[in-house]
Design an enzyme around this catalytic site. Sequence first.
Site, PDB file in Angstrom:
ATOM      1  CE  LYS A 131     -37.623 -10.848   4.125  1.00 26.13           C
ATOM      2  NZ  LYS A 131     -37.003  -9.537   4.337  1.00 26.13           N
TER       3      LYS A 131
HETATM    4  N1  GLU Z   1     -38.522  -6.621   2.788  1.00 25.23           N
HETATM    5  C1  GLU Z   1     -37.837  -5.455   3.232  1.00 25.23           C
HETATM    6  C2  GLU Z   1     -36.575  -5.850   3.986  1.00 25.23           C
HETATM    7  O1  GLU Z   1     -36.048  -6.912   3.821  1.00 25.23           O
HETATM    8  C3  GLU Z   1     -38.729  -4.504   3.992  1.00 25.23           C
HETATM    9  C4  GLU Z   1     -39.343  -5.033   5.236  1.00 25.23           C
HETATM   10  C5  GLU Z   1     -40.422  -4.152   5.844  1.00 25.23           C
HETATM   11  O2  GLU Z   1     -40.625  -3.044   5.379  1.00 25.23           O
HETATM   12  O3  GLU Z   1     -41.055  -4.621   6.779  1.00 25.23           O
HETATM   13  O4  GLU Z   1     -36.029  -5.072   4.719  1.00 25.23           O
END
Ligand code: GLU
Length: 430
Positions: free
Chosen positions: A116
Amino acid sequence: MAKAEREINAKPRKRSVYESVKLQFEKAADLMNFDPNIRKILSQTQNEIIVHFPVKMDNGKIEMFTGYRVQHNNVLGPYKGGLRFHPDVDIDEVRALATWMTWKSAIADIPFGGAKGGIQIDPSKYSIAELERISRRFAFALGNNIGPEYDIPAPDVNTNAQIMAWILDTYLSMVPANERQRCIHVVTGKPIESGGSLGREKATGQGVVYCIEEWAKDKNFDLSKATYIVQGFGNVGSWAAKLLKPKGSKLIAVHDVTGAIMNENGIDPDDLAAYVKKNGGVKGYHNSKPIDFETFIAMNADIFIPAALENQITDETAPLLNVKLVAEGANGPTTPEGDIILNKRGIDFIPDILCNAGGVIVSYFEWLQNKRSEYWELEEVDCKLRKKIVPAYKKVRDTAREFNTDWRTAAYIVALRRLEKVYQERGIFP
Ligand code: GLU
């Protein structure tokens, strides 16, 4: 009682989000007798990248920004996870969110690890041109810490397909010309024309609704008579609300950063989404009356979809809830203390790492389409998403029964079993 459980049951205290993730992890690991060596590995993130970078503002002055990318684990596949633009972004939050991504991909049974990132900014304070330069400079600063087979960002809170397009373009500018066509899967959640997938924008909300449908089937609950309340009306909240409408369910209250509104006769999610797009929030929406947060959280409804930020269902708010099901669209909306109260009060919940996995699942489909130079029909994407998330739901439900535990702990056990198996097969180098 195992150590983690004792700690949660002790007097509630303020803890960081990352501390909460670790407690959730330890509780599950204790219960399943998780391999102590693999436990050591997974209780830490693998890489933490912090970048400080300058960006020229519209007024000609330079401002410095701080961006993060935390890579928790990649034993199942490339690091994967969104980028968030929010004033609360810090290393602790990004560590927590990266760790959740590892569990999420493992539960969804997709070949990704967890990561993240984000920038600590309030994007509403910047012009579009400034946001473009901030996004591009961030991508440039990250350099080859991201990559199509290594670490693949996606949208998250306050980021979208446009920002992914800027990041893609910046990344492609940094790779040799003859490799560019092979790299468009460096980000997912792109605009369709730039290699995005049909169904990706609504995917998280769609996954939430598929999970709610399964829950309703299990409970013999008629969704056409259901009422629901939503916190956060961004991508996840608005799509979940819009997709529940054709089931006949009724949206009766919404809370977001601008305030809260209610209408017991029903709020039209499509109309509200259009209003929020224009006005930046739910405040002032016609055909509803303003309420305070306390009234919102205590609303009598069947389903609550938290789809905003962390730490919303706590020892203070969980006792006020008046719902049958919490379907966690957000990441980390419930604290460990909140969990205890939900469990005691018999309120069902579908945990975030299962409930909101639709986003990363369709990200995986986008990544596959890019690698194969294919474009899938929307029906195909939706059908494949359902085929991934429904078995994950059932596995979590059955694991909760097997271990006689709550669904969050069960979801962790599902993820940890998969990771444990892979580590045991491969061993630790050297
Ligand atoms: N931000 C989204 C999550 O927290 C999607 C992450 C992604 O598609 O890589 O799951």
